[in-house]
Design a protein around this motif. Structure first.
Motif, short mmCIF file in Angstrom:
data_model
loop_
_atom_site.label_atom_id
_atom_site.label_comp_id
_atom_site.label_asym_id
_atom_site.label_seq_id
_atom_site.Cartn_x
_atom_site.Cartn_y
_atom_site.Cartn_z
N GLN A 148 0.81 -1.22 0.00
CA GLN A 148 0.00 0.00 0.00
C GLN A 148 0.84 1.27 0.00
O GLN A 148 0.40 2.30 -0.51
CB GLN A 148 -0.93 -0.01 1.21
CG GLN A 148 -1.90 -1.18 1.23
CD GLN A 148 -2.75 -1.20 2.49
OE1 GLN A 148 -2.78 -0.23 3.24
NE2 GLN A 148 -3.44 -2.30 2.73
N TRP A 149 2.03 1.24 0.57
CA TRP A 149 2.81 2.47 0.66
C TRP A 149 4.09 2.50 -0.16
O TRP A 149 4.70 3.56 -0.33
CB TRP A 149 3.14 2.79 2.12
CG TRP A 149 3.93 1.73 2.87
CD1 TRP A 149 3.43 0.76 3.67
CD2 TRP A 149 5.35 1.57 2.89
NE1 TRP A 149 4.44 -0.02 4.19
CE2 TRP A 149 5.63 0.48 3.74
CE3 TRP A 149 6.41 2.25 2.29
CZ2 TRP A 149 6.93 0.03 3.98
CZ3 TRP A 149 7.71 1.81 2.53
CH2 TRP A 149 7.95 0.71 3.36
N GLY A 199 6.13 2.88 -3.38
CA GLY A 199 5.89 3.44 -4.70
C GLY A 199 6.41 2.55 -5.81
O GLY A 199 7.32 1.75 -5.61
N CYS A 259 -1.14 9.75 8.20
CA CYS A 259 -2.55 9.36 8.06
C CYS A 259 -3.04 8.52 9.23
O CYS A 259 -2.30 8.18 10.17
CB CYS A 259 -2.76 8.65 6.73
SG CYS A 259 -4.48 8.36 6.31
N ASN A 305 3.68 7.87 0.44
CA ASN A 305 3.77 7.32 -0.91
C ASN A 305 3.50 8.45 -1.89
O ASN A 305 2.38 8.94 -2.00
CB ASN A 305 2.74 6.20 -1.12
CG ASN A 305 2.89 5.52 -2.49
OD1 ASN A 305 3.52 6.06 -3.40
ND2 ASN A 305 2.30 4.35 -2.62
N GLU A 323 2.98 8.60 -4.86
CA GLU A 323 2.06 8.31 -5.95
C GLU A 323 0.59 8.41 -5.52
O GLU A 323 -0.31 8.33 -6.34
CB GLU A 323 2.34 6.90 -6.50
CG GLU A 323 3.74 6.77 -7.09
CD GLU A 323 4.07 5.34 -7.46
OE1 GLU A 323 3.21 4.46 -7.29
OE2 GLU A 323 5.21 5.11 -7.92
N LEU A 324 0.35 8.57 -4.21
CA LEU A 324 -1.02 8.67 -3.69
C LEU A 324 -1.38 10.12 -3.40
O LEU A 324 -0.51 10.98 -3.26
CB LEU A 324 -1.16 7.82 -2.42
CG LEU A 324 -0.88 6.32 -2.56
CD1 LEU A 324 -1.06 5.63 -1.21
CD2 LEU A 324 -1.80 5.70 -3.61
N ASN A 325 -2.68 10.38 -3.31
CA ASN A 325 -3.17 11.73 -3.02
C ASN A 325 -3.39 11.91 -1.52
O ASN A 325 -3.98 11.06 -0.86
CB ASN A 325 -4.48 11.98 -3.77
CG ASN A 325 -4.30 11.97 -5.28
OD1 ASN A 325 -3.42 12.63 -5.81
ND2 ASN A 325 -5.13 11.19 -5.97
N TYR A 326 -2.92 13.05 -1.01
CA TYR A 326 -3.04 13.38 0.40
C TYR A 326 -3.74 14.73 0.55
O TYR A 326 -3.69 15.57 -0.35
CB TYR A 326 -1.68 13.46 1.08
CG TYR A 326 -0.95 12.14 1.19
CD1 TYR A 326 -0.89 11.45 2.39
CD2 TYR A 326 -0.29 11.59 0.10
CE1 TYR A 326 -0.20 10.25 2.51
CE2 TYR A 326 0.39 10.39 0.20
CZ TYR A 326 0.43 9.73 1.41
OH TYR A 326 1.11 8.53 1.51
N HIS A 344 -4.59 10.31 3.70
CA HIS A 344 -5.04 9.80 2.40
C HIS A 344 -6.50 10.20 2.19
O HIS A 344 -7.29 10.15 3.13
CB HIS A 344 -4.94 8.26 2.34
CG HIS A 344 -3.56 7.72 2.47
ND1 HIS A 344 -3.15 6.97 3.54
CD2 HIS A 344 -2.50 7.83 1.64
CE1 HIS A 344 -1.89 6.61 3.38
NE2 HIS A 344 -1.47 7.13 2.24
N GLN A 367 -8.73 8.55 0.67
CA GLN A 367 -9.55 7.36 0.90
C GLN A 367 -9.74 7.10 2.39
O GLN A 367 -10.83 6.71 2.82
CB GLN A 367 -8.90 6.15 0.23
CG GLN A 367 -9.72 4.87 0.33
CD GLN A 367 -9.03 3.70 -0.38
OE1 GLN A 367 -7.95 3.84 -0.94
NE2 GLN A 367 -9.68 2.54 -0.35
#
Length: 251
Positions: free
Chosen positions: A139-140, A142, A206, A213, A215-218, A229, A231
């Motif tokens: 999940q974390w 990249g 989070c 990461n 590549e993820l949105n924060y 996150h 999500q």
């Protein structure tokens, strides 16, 4: 009448051959045998891809068959010590290897007189290598994240495909141009014990308490300034248009 004792003459020749000729013949046979064993061993090690053993054997050999270099040119490209490179994976053409060149050398194969050009590489592990042992890390980690190791091996110089860039996580996030040859590194992986060696130095974010990461949105809380996150706080980035965000702890 002249007579010759054939038996005595043969015995005499045999004695002369035993005392003078045989030691020389034995030395020649022994030398050819030793050379044959060396040649066969190098060929066998090469076929078995035991490149580290080839280098060790070449260094131990009295002949000048081992040399080191600061750089090497293969197929028109020059590789230097400390270059970060992508190395062809013969088993998987999708994900190749990543490493740093530590040493460049050549071994002159005794029988064919052909040079075996080698590079000693310190390896980086990729996401696919890690999640086998740490599934939750999927999940974390990249896609462009690599993990430094203390593992190194010799490779054939011709298996190096191209140079690559390895930076820290923050520099990676701020890179203006980022392609498939750019990677970031923040953790070291212990290959033998299959674990991270410096995980305690990484900040967690989070509600899920995972490393950042890129590549993820924060989203950042405007009060406590902590990052979450989308999500994990039940937000959809495409639908979120508020200027301010207050997390559940601060609300």
């Amino acid at each position: 009448m002249h007579c010759t004792n054939v038996e005595n003459e043969q015995t005499s020749k045999s004695n002369r051959q035993s005392s003078e000729t045989l030691p020389t013949i034995r030395k020649r046979i022994q030398k050819r045998t030793e050379k044959g064993l060396i040649d066969a061993t190098f060929k066998q090690l090469y076929k078995q891809n035991k490149l580290d053993e080839i280098v060790t054997k070449a260094q131990e050999n009295n002949e000048s068959i081992y040399e080191e270099y600061d750089e090497i040119k293969i197929h028109g490209t020059t590789w230097k010590i400390n270059d970060n490179v992508i190395i062809r994976n013969g088993d998987d053409f999708i994900e190749d290897y990543v490493g740093t060149i530590q040493k460049i050398c050549s071994v002159l194969e005794p029988s064919s007189k052909k040079l075996i050009c080698l590079c000693k590489v310190q390896w980086y592990m990729r996401k696919s290598d890690i999640i086998i042992h740490k599934p939750r890390a999927r999940q974390w980690i990249g896609t462009q994240e690599v993990f430094s190791t203390k593992t190194n091996n010799y490779i054939l110089a011709q298996t190096i495909m191209q140079k690559c860039t390895i930076v820290d996580c923050e520099e990676f996030v701020n890179m203006q141009k980022c392609d498939s040859t750019a990677y970031f590194n923040r953790l070291e992986w212990d290959v033998e014990n299959k674990k991270f060696t410096n995980m305690n130095k990484i900040q967690l974010y989070c509600l899920c308490q995972q490393p950042w990461n890129p590549e993820l949105n924060y989203i950042q809380c405007d009060k406590c300034k902590k990052w979450y996150h989308f999500q994990c706080v039940d937000l959809v980035i495409e639908c979120y248009d508020d200027k301010d965000y207050i997390c559940g702890y601060c609300n």
